[in-house]
Design a protein around this motif. Structure first.
Motif, mmCIF file in Angstrom:
data_model
loop_
_atom_site.group_PDB
_atom_site.id
_atom_site.type_symbol
_atom_site.label_atom_id
_atom_site.label_comp_id
_atom_site.label_asym_id
_atom_site.label_seq_id
_atom_site.Cartn_x
_atom_site.Cartn_y
_atom_site.Cartn_z
ATOM 1 N N GLY A 14 0.804 -1.218 0.000
ATOM 2 C CA GLY A 14 0.000 0.000 0.000
ATOM 3 C C GLY A 14 0.832 1.261 0.000
ATOM 4 N N SER A 15 2.149 1.125 0.217
ATOM 5 C CA SER A 15 3.035 2.293 0.234
ATOM 6 C C SER A 15 4.478 1.808 0.203
ATOM 7 C CB SER A 15 2.806 3.136 1.501
ATOM 8 O OG SER A 15 3.103 2.382 2.669
ATOM 9 N N GLY A 16 5.415 2.741 0.118
ATOM 10 C CA GLY A 16 6.828 2.456 0.289
ATOM 11 C C GLY A 16 7.413 1.473 -0.704
ATOM 12 N N ILE A 17 8.316 0.618 -0.218
ATOM 13 C CA ILE A 17 8.995 -0.338 -1.088
ATOM 14 C C ILE A 17 7.999 -1.286 -1.737
ATOM 15 C CG2 ILE A 17 10.584 -2.312 -1.103
ATOM 16 C CD1 ILE A 17 12.233 -0.829 1.036
ATOM 17 N N GLY A 18 7.004 -1.743 -0.981
ATOM 18 C CA GLY A 18 6.022 -2.664 -1.538
ATOM 19 C C GLY A 18 5.267 -2.067 -2.711
ATOM 20 N N GLU A 19 4.876 -0.813 -2.597
ATOM 21 C CA GLU A 19 4.187 -0.149 -3.699
ATOM 22 C C GLU A 19 5.107 -0.038 -4.910
ATOM 23 O OE1 GLU A 19 1.817 4.027 -4.774
ATOM 24 O OE2 GLU A 19 2.694 3.743 -2.789
ATOM 25 N N ALA A 20 6.376 0.311 -4.667
ATOM 26 C CA ALA A 20 7.331 0.426 -5.768
ATOM 27 C C ALA A 20 7.551 -0.919 -6.454
ATOM 28 C CB ALA A 20 8.654 0.982 -5.257
ATOM 29 N N VAL A 21 7.606 -2.005 -5.667
ATOM 30 C CA VAL A 21 7.757 -3.339 -6.243
ATOM 31 C C VAL A 21 6.538 -3.693 -7.089
ATOM 32 C CG1 VAL A 21 7.830 -5.808 -5.691
ATOM 33 C CG2 VAL A 21 9.311 -4.197 -4.470
ATOM 34 N N ALA A 22 5.352 -3.444 -6.581
ATOM 35 C CA ALA A 22 4.130 -3.710 -7.338
ATOM 36 C C ALA A 22 4.131 -2.939 -8.651
ATOM 37 C CB ALA A 22 2.908 -3.347 -6.498
ATOM 38 N N ASP A 23 4.584 -1.693 -8.601
ATOM 39 C CA ASP A 23 4.645 -0.866 -9.804
ATOM 40 C C ASP A 23 5.636 -1.437 -10.814
ATOM 41 O OD1 ASP A 23 3.913 1.973 -10.963
ATOM 42 O OD2 ASP A 23 6.087 1.757 -11.193
ATOM 43 N N ALA A 24 6.810 -1.862 -10.342
ATOM 44 C CA ALA A 24 7.821 -2.413 -11.242
ATOM 45 C C ALA A 24 7.333 -3.690 -11.913
ATOM 46 C CB ALA A 24 9.120 -2.673 -10.481
ATOM 47 N N LEU A 25 6.680 -4.552 -11.152
ATOM 48 C CA LEU A 25 6.178 -5.795 -11.726
ATOM 49 C C LEU A 25 5.063 -5.525 -12.735
ATOM 50 C CD1 LEU A 25 6.163 -7.982 -8.496
ATOM 51 C CD2 LEU A 25 7.742 -8.166 -10.429
ATOM 52 N N ALA A 26 4.187 -4.596 -12.406
ATOM 53 C CA ALA A 26 3.118 -4.233 -13.340
ATOM 54 C C ALA A 26 3.687 -3.618 -14.611
ATOM 55 C CB ALA A 26 2.151 -3.263 -12.666
ATOM 56 N N ALA A 91 5.803 -7.006 3.619
ATOM 57 C CA ALA A 91 5.170 -6.405 4.796
ATOM 58 C C ALA A 91 6.027 -6.591 6.046
ATOM 59 C CB ALA A 91 3.790 -7.016 5.021
ATOM 60 N N ALA A 92 6.191 -5.520 6.798
ATOM 61 C CA ALA A 92 6.987 -5.575 8.018
ATOM 62 C C ALA A 92 6.646 -4.389 8.906
ATOM 63 C CB ALA A 92 8.484 -5.565 7.693
ATOM 64 N N VAL A 93 6.945 -4.532 10.186
ATOM 65 C CA VAL A 93 6.754 -3.440 11.143
ATOM 66 C C VAL A 93 8.022 -3.311 11.986
ATOM 67 C CG1 VAL A 93 4.249 -3.701 11.257
ATOM 68 C CG2 VAL A 93 5.697 -4.965 12.870
ATOM 69 N N ASP A 94 8.182 -2.154 12.597
ATOM 70 C CA ASP A 94 9.311 -1.927 13.481
ATOM 71 C C ASP A 94 8.960 -0.815 14.457
ATOM 72 O OD1 ASP A 94 11.815 -2.140 14.620
ATOM 73 O OD2 ASP A 94 12.876 -1.107 13.008
ATOM 74 N N VAL A 95 9.622 -0.823 15.594
ATOM 75 C CA VAL A 95 9.531 0.259 16.570
ATOM 76 C C VAL A 95 10.956 0.607 16.957
ATOM 77 C CG1 VAL A 95 8.724 0.988 18.841
ATOM 78 C CG2 VAL A 95 7.288 -0.514 17.434
ATOM 79 N N ILE A 96 11.373 1.834 16.668
ATOM 80 C CA ILE A 96 12.745 2.237 16.936
ATOM 81 C C ILE A 96 12.908 2.573 18.420
ATOM 82 C CG2 ILE A 96 14.599 3.825 16.320
ATOM 83 C CD1 ILE A 96 13.656 2.063 14.017
ATOM 84 N N GLY A 97 13.934 2.041 19.027
ATOM 85 C CA GLY A 97 14.205 2.322 20.436
ATOM 86 C C GLY A 97 15.179 1.311 21.009
ATOM 87 N N THR A 188 16.330 3.363 3.279
ATOM 88 C CA THR A 188 15.505 3.703 2.117
ATOM 89 C C THR A 188 14.476 4.749 2.515
ATOM 90 O OG1 THR A 188 15.794 1.425 1.324
ATOM 91 C CG2 THR A 188 14.042 2.714 0.291
ATOM 92 N N ASP A 189 14.160 5.621 1.597
ATOM 93 C CA ASP A 189 13.258 6.739 1.866
ATOM 94 C C ASP A 189 11.823 6.248 2.022
ATOM 95 O OD1 ASP A 189 12.138 9.219 2.186
ATOM 96 O OD2 ASP A 189 12.339 9.824 0.082
ATOM 97 N N THR A 190 11.509 5.769 3.212
ATOM 98 C CA THR A 190 10.183 5.258 3.538
ATOM 99 C C THR A 190 9.774 5.763 4.918
ATOM 100 O OG1 THR A 190 11.035 3.269 4.623
ATOM 101 C CG2 THR A 190 10.637 3.129 2.236
ATOM 102 N N ALA A 191 8.543 5.452 5.295
ATOM 103 C CA ALA A 191 8.058 5.855 6.619
ATOM 104 C C ALA A 191 8.880 5.207 7.726
ATOM 105 C CB ALA A 191 6.585 5.473 6.764
ATOM 106 N N LEU A 192 9.381 3.991 7.474
ATOM 107 C CA LEU A 192 10.186 3.311 8.481
ATOM 108 C C LEU A 192 11.470 4.081 8.766
ATOM 109 C CD1 LEU A 192 10.587 0.867 10.313
ATOM 110 C CD2 LEU A 192 11.582 -0.354 8.360
#
Length: 251
Positions: A14-26, A91-97, A188-192
């Protein structure tokens, strides 16, 4: 790179690297299933891909830590587009700390999504790939899983697990014509990455200075490597772990 008419499922798209990958494959002609915990975002990305690239798409919402939700999502994708030929576990999640400041609830969520979720989605698409005698699986891991990352201790552990899972699975399924590889993005320039800056601008700045190319990656720079691994051009590559990090790690 040939992925034309293959059916690709990309998680966290839905965003970030995953969206870019979906776009490249399409862009290379694949039918793309956009999966994200945010069903509305998945639907929007899928509609955009169909309009811009003229390929079949579908958007599905699923929390990959929920095995029942994963099964339902894969069933929806199969009904809409056909069996999955290419799986990209992004898909992945993280919490920095600091680890000593973290709690079990946070550990459990990171492990459930990043490691168990990757295993769950992979298992959900594997039997049809085996039956058809081929498939491509690409895990988006992280260099944090190869060398460790301060402020991301449990995240690093899960990504190391994803790398090991990919290598072991590659050995088991090679005889069925299925390849399994990992891509390890650097910063990488993402929300993470934005979380890192929010936690410590000093840490963020030091990370960028340490990159030989002196900048963070764009999501599309990760996506190009993934598209290659998903294509026929990478038919003889399996069990490999590729860093796309601007030289930050050379392992």
């Amino acid at each position: 790179m040939s992925v034309r008419e293959k059916v690709a499922l990309v998680t966290g798209a839905g965003s970030g690297i995953g969206e870019a990958v979906a776009d490249a494959l399409a862009a290379h002609g694949a039918a793309v299933a956009v999966c994200d915990v945010d069903a509305e975002a998945a639907a929007k990305v899928a509609a955009s891909l169909a309009e811009r690239h003229g390929v079949r798409t579908t958007g599905v919402g699923a929390d990959i830590s929920d095995s029942a939700a994963v099964r339902t999502a894969v069933e929806q994708v199969t009904a809409a587009l056909g069996p999955v030929d290419v799986l990209v576990n992004n898909a992945a999640v993280d919490v920095i700390g600091r680890f000593v400041d973290s709690d079990e609830e946070t550990w459990d969520r990171i492990i459930a999504v990043n490691l168990r979720g990757t295993i769950t989605v992979t298992r959900a698409v594997l039997d049809p790939m085996i039956e058809r005698g081929g498939g491509r699986i690409v895990h988006i891991a992280s260099d944090a899983g190869r060398v460790g990352s301060s402020g991301e201790v449990v995240y690093s552990a899960t990504k190391g697990g994803v790398i090991a899972f990919g290598k072991a699975l590659a050995r088991e399924v090679a005889r069925h014509g299925i390849t399994v590889n990992c891509v390890c993005p650097g910063p990488t320039d993402t929300a993470l990455l934005g979380q890192v800056a929010d936690y410590s601008q000093r840490m963020y700045d030091a990370t960028v200075r340490a990159i030989p190319l002196r900048r963070v990656a764009r999501p599309d720079e990760i996506a190009g490597v993934v598209a290659f691994l998903a294509s026929d051009d990478a038919a003889y590559m399996t069990g490999q772990t590729l860093s796309v990090s601007g030289g930050l790690t050379m392992v």
